[in-house]
Design a protein around this motif. Structure first.
Motif, short mmCIF file in Angstrom:
data_model
loop_
_atom_site.label_atom_id
_atom_site.label_comp_id
_atom_site.label_asym_id
_atom_site.label_seq_id
_atom_site.Cartn_x
_atom_site.Cartn_y
_atom_site.Cartn_z
N PHE A 4 1.77 69.79 16.82
CA PHE A 4 1.42 68.37 16.77
C PHE A 4 1.38 67.96 15.30
CE2 PHE A 4 -0.67 64.46 16.69
CZ PHE A 4 -0.89 63.97 17.95
N GLU A 5 2.24 67.05 14.93
CA GLU A 5 2.22 66.53 13.56
C GLU A 5 2.04 65.02 13.58
OE1 GLU A 5 5.36 68.16 11.16
OE2 GLU A 5 5.19 70.08 12.20
N THR A 6 3.11 64.32 13.92
CA THR A 6 3.04 62.86 14.04
C THR A 6 3.53 62.48 15.43
OG1 THR A 6 3.44 62.59 11.67
CG2 THR A 6 3.80 60.66 13.07
N LEU A 7 2.79 61.61 16.08
CA LEU A 7 3.16 61.13 17.41
C LEU A 7 3.31 59.62 17.35
CD1 LEU A 7 3.50 61.58 20.49
CD2 LEU A 7 1.04 61.24 20.68
N ARG A 8 4.44 59.13 17.84
CA ARG A 8 4.68 57.69 17.96
C ARG A 8 4.95 57.43 19.44
NH1 ARG A 8 7.64 57.20 14.07
NH2 ARG A 8 6.52 55.79 12.73
N SER A 9 4.11 56.61 20.05
CA SER A 9 4.22 56.41 21.49
C SER A 9 3.59 55.09 21.90
CB SER A 9 3.51 57.56 22.22
OG SER A 9 3.50 57.36 23.62
N ASP A 127 -10.06 46.30 19.71
CA ASP A 127 -8.84 45.66 19.21
C ASP A 127 -7.59 46.39 19.69
OD1 ASP A 127 -10.38 43.78 17.89
OD2 ASP A 127 -10.19 44.73 15.92
N LEU A 128 -7.65 47.72 19.72
CA LEU A 128 -6.49 48.50 20.17
C LEU A 128 -6.21 48.25 21.65
CD1 LEU A 128 -4.33 50.56 19.34
CD2 LEU A 128 -5.95 52.37 19.93
N LEU A 129 -7.25 48.28 22.47
CA LEU A 129 -7.08 48.01 23.89
C LEU A 129 -6.48 46.63 24.12
CD1 LEU A 129 -10.38 49.54 25.30
CD2 LEU A 129 -8.06 50.17 26.02
N GLN A 130 -6.99 45.64 23.39
CA GLN A 130 -6.47 44.28 23.54
C GLN A 130 -5.01 44.19 23.14
OE1 GLN A 130 -8.37 41.63 24.94
NE2 GLN A 130 -6.25 41.01 25.17
N SER A 131 -4.65 44.85 22.05
CA SER A 131 -3.25 44.83 21.59
C SER A 131 -2.31 45.46 22.61
CB SER A 131 -3.13 45.59 20.25
OG SER A 131 -3.85 44.92 19.25
N ILE A 132 -2.74 46.55 23.21
CA ILE A 132 -1.91 47.22 24.23
C ILE A 132 -1.77 46.34 25.47
CG2 ILE A 132 -1.73 49.22 25.74
CD1 ILE A 132 -3.39 50.72 23.56
N GLN A 133 -2.87 45.74 25.88
CA GLN A 133 -2.82 44.88 27.06
C GLN A 133 -1.98 43.63 26.81
OE1 GLN A 133 -7.09 44.74 27.55
NE2 GLN A 133 -7.03 46.17 29.26
N ASP A 134 -2.02 43.10 25.58
CA ASP A 134 -1.21 41.93 25.24
C ASP A 134 0.28 42.27 25.17
OD1 ASP A 134 -3.50 40.42 25.08
OD2 ASP A 134 -3.57 40.40 22.88
N ASP A 135 0.58 43.50 24.70
CA ASP A 135 1.98 43.93 24.55
C ASP A 135 2.09 45.41 24.89
OD1 ASP A 135 4.58 44.48 23.89
OD2 ASP A 135 4.37 44.03 21.76
N PRO A 136 2.40 45.73 26.15
CA PRO A 136 2.51 47.13 26.57
C PRO A 136 3.55 47.94 25.81
CG PRO A 136 2.36 45.70 28.49
CD PRO A 136 2.56 44.80 27.29
N ALA A 150 -2.67 54.23 13.91
CA ALA A 150 -2.33 52.85 13.55
C ALA A 150 -1.47 52.23 14.64
CB ALA A 150 -1.58 52.82 12.22
N LEU A 151 -1.64 50.94 14.80
CA LEU A 151 -0.75 50.16 15.64
C LEU A 151 0.42 49.77 14.76
CD1 LEU A 151 -0.43 48.82 18.45
CD2 LEU A 151 -1.47 46.78 17.44
N GLU A 152 1.61 50.22 15.13
CA GLU A 152 2.79 49.98 14.30
C GLU A 152 3.04 48.49 14.11
OE1 GLU A 152 6.52 52.77 14.05
OE2 GLU A 152 6.72 51.41 15.75
N ASP A 153 3.52 48.14 12.93
CA ASP A 153 3.83 46.74 12.58
C ASP A 153 2.61 45.83 12.64
OD1 ASP A 153 6.54 47.46 12.21
OD2 ASP A 153 6.94 47.15 14.35
N SER A 154 1.46 46.38 12.28
CA SER A 154 0.23 45.57 12.23
C SER A 154 -0.68 46.16 11.16
CB SER A 154 -0.48 45.57 13.58
OG SER A 154 -1.25 46.73 13.74
N THR A 155 -1.79 45.51 10.93
CA THR A 155 -2.77 46.02 9.97
C THR A 155 -3.87 46.84 10.66
OG1 THR A 155 -4.07 43.99 10.15
CG2 THR A 155 -2.41 44.08 8.40
N LEU A 156 -3.76 47.01 11.97
CA LEU A 156 -4.77 47.73 12.73
C LEU A 156 -4.59 49.23 12.54
CD1 LEU A 156 -7.15 47.38 14.70
CD2 LEU A 156 -5.50 47.53 16.56
N SER A 157 -5.51 49.86 11.83
CA SER A 157 -5.44 51.30 11.60
C SER A 157 -6.84 51.84 11.37
CB SER A 157 -4.54 51.62 10.41
OG SER A 157 -5.12 51.14 9.21
N ALA A 158 -6.96 53.14 11.54
CA ALA A 158 -8.26 53.79 11.34
C ALA A 158 -8.04 55.26 10.99
CB ALA A 158 -9.11 53.68 12.60
#
Length: 194
Positions: A4-9, A127-136, A150-158
């Motif tokens: 496990f290194e980087t996961l994009r999904s 915020d992450l749940l809302q983003s996923i529900q707004d755009d699956p 992080a949510l790709e193409d956004s400023t949402l990260s932790a």
């Protein structure tokens, strides 16, 4: 285990709090001691109606949502200790579970079975749940080396914490025995000094 290194999904949102291990994998499926087939019964009583028909309203049955990341409500994996819960999530295809809190035993079982539990703040989770529900189709990027989500193409990260030993194991695809084998030269050198 897989490295496990980087996961994009994409991700599956499950904004339910206090999901216990019996909801993840009902006790009636715990007779087997082999990991095979547990994924077929993950969230069984939520995925299917009592008559065996598919529960169309449950998120795993919604074709809009897919991916190897489960984003769940607070206090995920509470209840009885059962490694089978991690087996079921892994068998279904989840590699990461995100929540604002995990039961300690579940967290350990997940890490031992190649699933990365990422604990985030309640605000980030919301915020992450809302983003996923707004755009699956939203892509989430998990970088284990940097310990970031992080949510790709956004400023949402932790950032997230992980035990350094478990981090090494996940990055290298080691279980506890594999880790010891990887240190065989060091162990033999120490034995020769003694």
């Amino acid at each position: 285990m897989e490295k496990f290194e980087t996961l994009r999904s994409t991700a599956v949102p499950l904004p339910i709090e206090n999901i216990d291990t019996d909801q993840i994998i009902p006790a009636r499926f715990l007779k087997a001691t082999d990991k095979e087939g547990f994924g077929n019964n993950v969230f069984r009583d939520w995925r299917f109606n009592k008559d065996g028909s598919i529960n169309e309203s449950f998120v795993l049955n919604n074709p809009s949502y897919s991916g190897s990341i489960l984003v769940a409500g607070d206090n995920f994996g509470c209840g009885s200790s059962r490694e089978h819960a991690a087996w079921a999530l892994d068998g279904y295809g989840f590699k990461v579970v995100v929540s604002s809190f995990f039961a300690d035993i579940f967290k350990g079982n997940a890490l031992n079975n190649g699933i990365l539990p990422i604990q985030v703040s309640e605000a980030f989770l919301k915020d992450l749940l809302q983003s996923i529900q707004d755009d699956p189709s939203s892509q989430i990027v998990v970088d284990l080396a940097k310990q970031s989500i992080a949510l790709e193409d956004s400023t949402l990260s932790a950032a997230f914490d992980i035990d350094p030993y478990k981090k090494v194991c996940l990055i290298n695809g080691y279980d506890d025995i594999d880790y010891l084998v990887s240190k065989i030269d060091t162990i033999e050198a120490f034995e020769q000094k003694a």
